[in-house]
Write a protein that holds these residues in place. Structure first.
Motif, mmCIF file in Angstrom:
data_model
loop_
_atom_site.group_PDB
_atom_site.id
_atom_site.type_symbol
_atom_site.label_atom_id
_atom_site.label_comp_id
_atom_site.label_asym_id
_atom_site.label_seq_id
_atom_site.Cartn_x
_atom_site.Cartn_y
_atom_site.Cartn_z
ATOM 1 N N SER A 55 0.817 -1.220 0.000
ATOM 2 C CA SER A 55 0.000 0.000 0.000
ATOM 3 C C SER A 55 0.851 1.271 0.000
ATOM 4 N N ALA A 56 1.903 1.294 0.787
ATOM 5 C CA ALA A 56 2.788 2.461 0.832
ATOM 6 C C ALA A 56 4.220 1.974 0.669
ATOM 7 N N PRO A 57 4.687 1.897 -0.585
ATOM 8 C CA PRO A 57 6.016 1.326 -0.810
ATOM 9 C C PRO A 57 7.087 2.021 0.039
ATOM 10 N N PRO A 58 7.933 1.223 0.699
ATOM 11 C CA PRO A 58 8.999 1.825 1.503
ATOM 12 C C PRO A 58 10.064 2.419 0.583
ATOM 13 N N ARG A 59 11.052 3.055 1.174
ATOM 14 C CA ARG A 59 12.185 3.537 0.389
ATOM 15 C C ARG A 59 12.790 2.375 -0.392
ATOM 16 N N LYS A 60 13.252 2.670 -1.597
ATOM 17 C CA LYS A 60 13.797 1.624 -2.467
ATOM 18 C C LYS A 60 15.317 1.666 -2.472
ATOM 19 N N LEU A 61 15.896 0.464 -2.553
ATOM 20 C CA LEU A 61 17.352 0.357 -2.636
ATOM 21 C C LEU A 61 17.758 0.559 -4.097
ATOM 22 N N VAL A 62 18.568 1.577 -4.348
ATOM 23 C CA VAL A 62 18.991 1.883 -5.724
ATOM 24 C C VAL A 62 20.508 2.048 -5.782
ATOM 25 N N GLY A 63 21.013 2.077 -7.002
ATOM 26 C CA GLY A 63 22.414 2.395 -7.227
ATOM 27 C C GLY A 63 22.560 3.855 -7.595
ATOM 28 N N LEU A 64 23.657 4.456 -7.170
ATOM 29 C CA LEU A 64 23.971 5.842 -7.526
ATOM 30 C C LEU A 64 25.376 5.882 -8.115
ATOM 31 N N ILE A 65 25.530 6.524 -9.273
ATOM 32 C CA ILE A 65 26.850 6.677 -9.891
ATOM 33 C C ILE A 65 27.200 8.156 -9.915
ATOM 34 N N ALA A 66 28.376 8.470 -9.396
ATOM 35 C CA ALA A 66 28.789 9.873 -9.295
ATOM 36 C C ALA A 66 29.093 10.467 -10.667
ATOM 37 N N ALA B 81 13.174 6.940 -7.243
ATOM 38 C CA ALA B 81 13.917 5.685 -7.353
ATOM 39 C C ALA B 81 14.058 5.176 -8.788
ATOM 40 N N ALA B 82 13.323 5.754 -9.724
ATOM 41 C CA ALA B 82 13.371 5.254 -11.099
ATOM 42 C C ALA B 82 14.724 5.562 -11.730
ATOM 43 N N PRO B 83 15.288 4.594 -12.476
ATOM 44 C CA PRO B 83 16.568 4.844 -13.145
ATOM 45 C C PRO B 83 16.489 6.105 -14.006
ATOM 46 N N GLY B 84 17.519 6.925 -13.922
ATOM 47 C CA GLY B 84 17.565 8.137 -14.737
ATOM 48 C C GLY B 84 16.846 9.328 -14.139
ATOM 49 N N THR B 85 16.257 9.178 -12.931
ATOM 50 C CA THR B 85 15.585 10.299 -12.267
ATOM 51 C C THR B 85 16.520 11.506 -12.195
ATOM 52 N N ALA B 86 16.031 12.648 -12.641
ATOM 53 C CA ALA B 86 16.887 13.849 -12.689
ATOM 54 C C ALA B 86 16.976 14.525 -11.335
ATOM 55 N N GLY B 87 18.058 15.262 -11.137
ATOM 56 C CA GLY B 87 18.181 16.153 -9.985
ATOM 57 C C GLY B 87 18.507 15.488 -8.672
ATOM 58 N N VAL B 88 18.982 14.237 -8.714
ATOM 59 C CA VAL B 88 19.325 13.546 -7.467
ATOM 60 C C VAL B 88 20.804 13.760 -7.149
ATOM 61 N N GLY B 89 21.092 14.042 -5.888
ATOM 62 C CA GLY B 89 22.484 14.241 -5.478
ATOM 63 C C GLY B 89 22.748 13.627 -4.127
ATOM 64 N N VAL B 90 24.013 13.670 -3.724
ATOM 65 C CA VAL B 90 24.395 13.233 -2.382
ATOM 66 C C VAL B 90 25.024 14.427 -1.682
ATOM 67 N N SER C 282 28.050 19.941 0.408
ATOM 68 C CA SER C 282 28.006 20.187 -1.031
ATOM 69 C C SER C 282 27.149 19.110 -1.701
ATOM 70 N N HIS C 283 26.176 19.536 -2.514
ATOM 71 C CA HIS C 283 25.277 18.584 -3.167
ATOM 72 C C HIS C 283 25.885 18.123 -4.488
ATOM 73 N N GLU C 284 26.471 16.921 -4.468
ATOM 74 C CA GLU C 284 27.145 16.375 -5.647
ATOM 75 C C GLU C 284 26.139 15.605 -6.495
ATOM 76 N N PRO C 285 26.127 15.820 -7.827
ATOM 77 C CA PRO C 285 25.142 15.148 -8.681
ATOM 78 C C PRO C 285 25.445 13.656 -8.866
ATOM 79 N N TYR C 286 24.372 12.861 -8.862
ATOM 80 C CA TYR C 286 24.477 11.404 -9.024
ATOM 81 C C TYR C 286 23.417 10.916 -9.998
ATOM 82 N N GLU C 287 23.760 9.867 -10.736
ATOM 83 C CA GLU C 287 22.794 9.212 -11.615
ATOM 84 C C GLU C 287 22.181 8.024 -10.885
ATOM 85 N N VAL C 288 20.840 7.922 -10.898
ATOM 86 C CA VAL C 288 20.142 6.781 -10.285
ATOM 87 C C VAL C 288 20.125 5.629 -11.287
#
Length: 371
Positions: free
Chosen positions: A285-296, A341-350, A355-361
């Protein structure tokens, strides 16, 4: 009670090889021998040799061993054939993950449960407590085994040169008793690197003989000794969870995206069933946070605990991060809100120290070996 770290049977050998040693879950373990990058690349392209004797082996025997393990663990252990292994978990009554495990079925009424080093005592205590009322015996066999792994594309050829066991017939997640370099061993086709490979369970007094024989057999194939540091970057690239990072007592298997290991269809009750049924419904019903990969996109390395951000808001947390020798960029595994969490989601950083460093999901794993 002394707080001195435990030593594996190969301790003197590691030191003679110039290993950098570190305390890991109360054990003195080799972190690296020379270059972490070289060790990592050897496993990806040739082969690496690991001492994993810190892992915790627990033997379960008796007429009701299968029924007991079905009650104590979340998986359906009764359907594991003799000679096969299964990845599973042991959960608390509230559904929190106590550890992730591999269970080997060694015989009709004999199983070996392999726990992570840091959780071995917790798992042993939980299994012992849960065995009440079952005709099954739980035995602490941590001191009965040393564990040596040979991992990488050359590992079948290397092992074949020192054993007459049928390696071709040995499937992934299977184990068979055999003799390796004159030493009796349980030969398992398992590993934590994303490569083909084997884990060899032997008596501690045979560990050095086996290590030296594998070193000699592996020399023409480019095999080198490898420490825990490259084991971590290898499993990270392969998207494999590490207890204490991706898996904790705060999370259920459903929170970790590993609900598939929970087998509600098996007969009878099992510890945590009610809580896990509720967790499964929540996840629907309420999907929890998803485990994804992030590439700097940049060079800065994310570490466990760093916030994942989007549009100035915290949307998740890094659980593991490191430079990836295979990708040539920093990578991370993180739990993020489903909306990002979708692959390619824009604007995600760490958020790396403000400092907010850009990452690819990306979808896990980062690396998959060519079959």
């Amino acid at each position: 009670m002394s707080n001195a770290p435990r030593l594996t049977a190969l301790d003197a050998l590691h030191r003679s090889l110039g290993a950098t040693m570190t305390d890991f879950a109360g054990w003195d373990m080799p972190l690296r021998y020379a270059s972490e990058r070289d060790e990592h690349n050897a496993v990806r392209t040739k082969a690496g040799l690991f001492d994993l004797s810190h892992m915790g082996e627990i033997t379960v025997t008796g007429p009701q061993a299968a029924a007991f393990l079905n009650f104590a663990l979340v998986g359906n252990i009764g359907t594991v054939a003799v000679g096969r292994a299964r990845y599973t978990m042991i959960c608390a009554e509230d559904g929190g993950i106590l550890d992730d495990l591999i269970v080997y079925r060694l015989g009709e009424t004999e199983y070996m449960v392999v726990a992570n080093a840091g959780n071995a005592q917790i798992v042993l205590d939980a299994l012992s407590a849960r065995a009440d009322g079952f005709d099954a015996v739980v035995r602490d066999d941590r001191d009965a085994y040393a564990l040596i792994a040979v991992q990488g594309p050359e590992s079948p050829a290397i092992l074949a040169s020192v054993t007459d066991a049928d390696l071709d017939g040995l499937k992934y997640y299977a184990g068979l008793p055999g003799t390796v370099a004159g030493v009796p061993a349980l030969i398992a086709r398992t590993g934590y690197t994303g490569e083909d490979g084997f884990e060899l369970f032997v008596a501690p007094e045979h560990a050095e003989q086996l290590w030296q024989a594998l070193t000699a057999a592996g020399a023409p194939h480019g095999l080198i000794p490898c420490g825990l540091s490259c084991r971590d970057t290898l499993r990270l690239e392969a998207g494999m969870p590490l207890y204490g990072h991706e898996l904790t007592t705060e999370l259920t298997p459903f929170d970790a995206g590993l609900g598939r290991v929970v087998k509600f269809e098996k007969e009878g009750d099992f510890v945590g069933r009610k809580a896990l049924e509720a967790a499964a419904e929540r996840a629907e019903s309420a999907p929890p946070r998803k485990l994804v990969g992030l590439i700097a996109e940049g060079r800065r390395v994310p570490r466990a605990g760093f916030p994942v951000v989007a549009e100035g808001q915290v949307i998740g947390q890094v659980t593991s991060g490191a430079p990836s020798p295979t990708l040539g960029k920093p990578i991370a595994i993180a739990y993020v809100d489903p909306a990002h969490a979708a692959p390619g989601t824009a604007g995600v950083g760490v958020d790396i120290r403000g400092s907010h460093e850009p990452y690819e999901v990306v979808t896990l794993p980062f690396y998959k070996r060519q079959k």
